[in-house]
Design a protein around this motif. Structure first.
Motif, short mmCIF file in Angstrom:
data_model
loop_
_atom_site.label_atom_id
_atom_site.label_comp_id
_atom_site.label_asym_id
_atom_site.label_seq_id
_atom_site.Cartn_x
_atom_site.Cartn_y
_atom_site.Cartn_z
N TRP A 175 0.82 -1.21 0.00
CA TRP A 175 0.00 0.00 0.00
C TRP A 175 0.85 1.27 0.00
O TRP A 175 0.48 2.28 -0.60
N LEU B 146 -9.99 0.33 -4.01
CA LEU B 146 -10.15 0.71 -2.60
C LEU B 146 -11.55 0.38 -2.10
O LEU B 146 -11.73 -0.15 -1.00
N ARG C 121 -11.81 -3.30 -1.63
CA ARG C 121 -10.99 -3.73 -0.50
C ARG C 121 -11.69 -3.45 0.84
O ARG C 121 -11.61 -4.25 1.77
N LEU C 122 -12.37 -2.32 0.90
CA LEU C 122 -13.01 -1.90 2.15
C LEU C 122 -14.45 -2.40 2.27
O LEU C 122 -15.15 -2.02 3.19
N LEU D 32 -7.25 -1.07 5.71
CA LEU D 32 -6.66 -1.65 4.51
C LEU D 32 -5.89 -2.95 4.75
O LEU D 32 -5.83 -3.81 3.87
N ASP E 26 -3.06 2.91 5.83
CA ASP E 26 -4.22 3.79 5.73
C ASP E 26 -3.80 5.25 5.64
O ASP E 26 -4.36 6.02 4.85
N TRP F 184 -14.54 4.70 5.60
CA TRP F 184 -13.14 4.55 6.02
C TRP F 184 -12.52 5.91 6.36
O TRP F 184 -11.85 6.06 7.39
#
Length: 200
Positions: A96, A137, A140-141, A147, A156, A182
């Motif tokens: 990341w 993203l 992923r969330l 993350l 993050d 997030w």
């Protein structure tokens, strides 16, 4: 005393300031005047030959690059929560950090520089990179709050600033509910600080 050489409008400087605040670390801010090319002077280039901000000075050492500085601060002052030591999680955090330096930089950060500062860019490419990044993203969330692990890490923080500043690059996050949730989690954390542009 920690010293941070920074510029107020820089999202890369902001992510470092955010971690410093979350870790409750005191530091001296050294404003670098980018408009007057202070980052290209011989004295600044002696600290960072790439002529980029931020630069962190701590205990007689100099560190360049926001991602590298996040790792240093997390490992030196943050225990294992901010930079986990379990091999898979360590690898995911590093991935990341690479995304922050690559897709985030080439996408939303580039769009912001174009619309806010008038920087000439390949507009279609920056938009395409941004759309792909936001899609990844959001997915992923979709089934996790952060993350990498079940708590916030420097992964993050590395991604957050230029996503939160997307509106300055004319990117609408209305359809990205997981990303907005997030972001709100980060913004509600004790020690959270803001930067110019985030209150808009």
């Amino acid at each position: 005393m920690i010293e941070l050489f920074e510029f107020a409008l820089s999202g890369n400087c902001y992510k470092v300031k955010l971690l410093l605040s979350f870790l409750n670390l005191k530091y001296e801010s050294r404003i670098v005047n980018l408009l007057e090319k202070e980052h290209k002077t011989s004295s600044f280039l002696a600290m960072n030959p790439f002529g980029q901000i931020p630069v962190l000075k701590d205990k007689g050492i100099l560190l360049r690059d926001s991602q590298g500085i996040l790792v240093y601060l997390a490992q030196t002052y943050g225990g294992t929560n901010w930079f986990p030591t379990e091999p898979l999680h360590t690898a995911e955090v590093i991935a990341w950090l690479s995304t922050a330096a690559n897709e985030v930089s080439r996408g939303p950060a580039t769009l912001r520089a174009h619309y806010l500062l008038g920087r000439p860019i390949n507009l279609e490419e920056a938009k395409s990179v941004t759309e792909n990044l936001l899609s990844i993203l959001e997915n992923r969330l979709s089934n996790q709050n952060w993350l990498v692990t079940d708590s916030i890490t420097i992964a993050d923080l590395a991604i957050y600033p230029y996503i939160a500043l997307c509106h300055q690059g004319k990117v609408d996050l209305s359809d990205y509910g997981n990303i907005r949730k997030w972001m709100l989690q980060i913004e509600n954390m004790p020690g959270y600080i803001t930067m110019p542009g985030l209150a808009e």
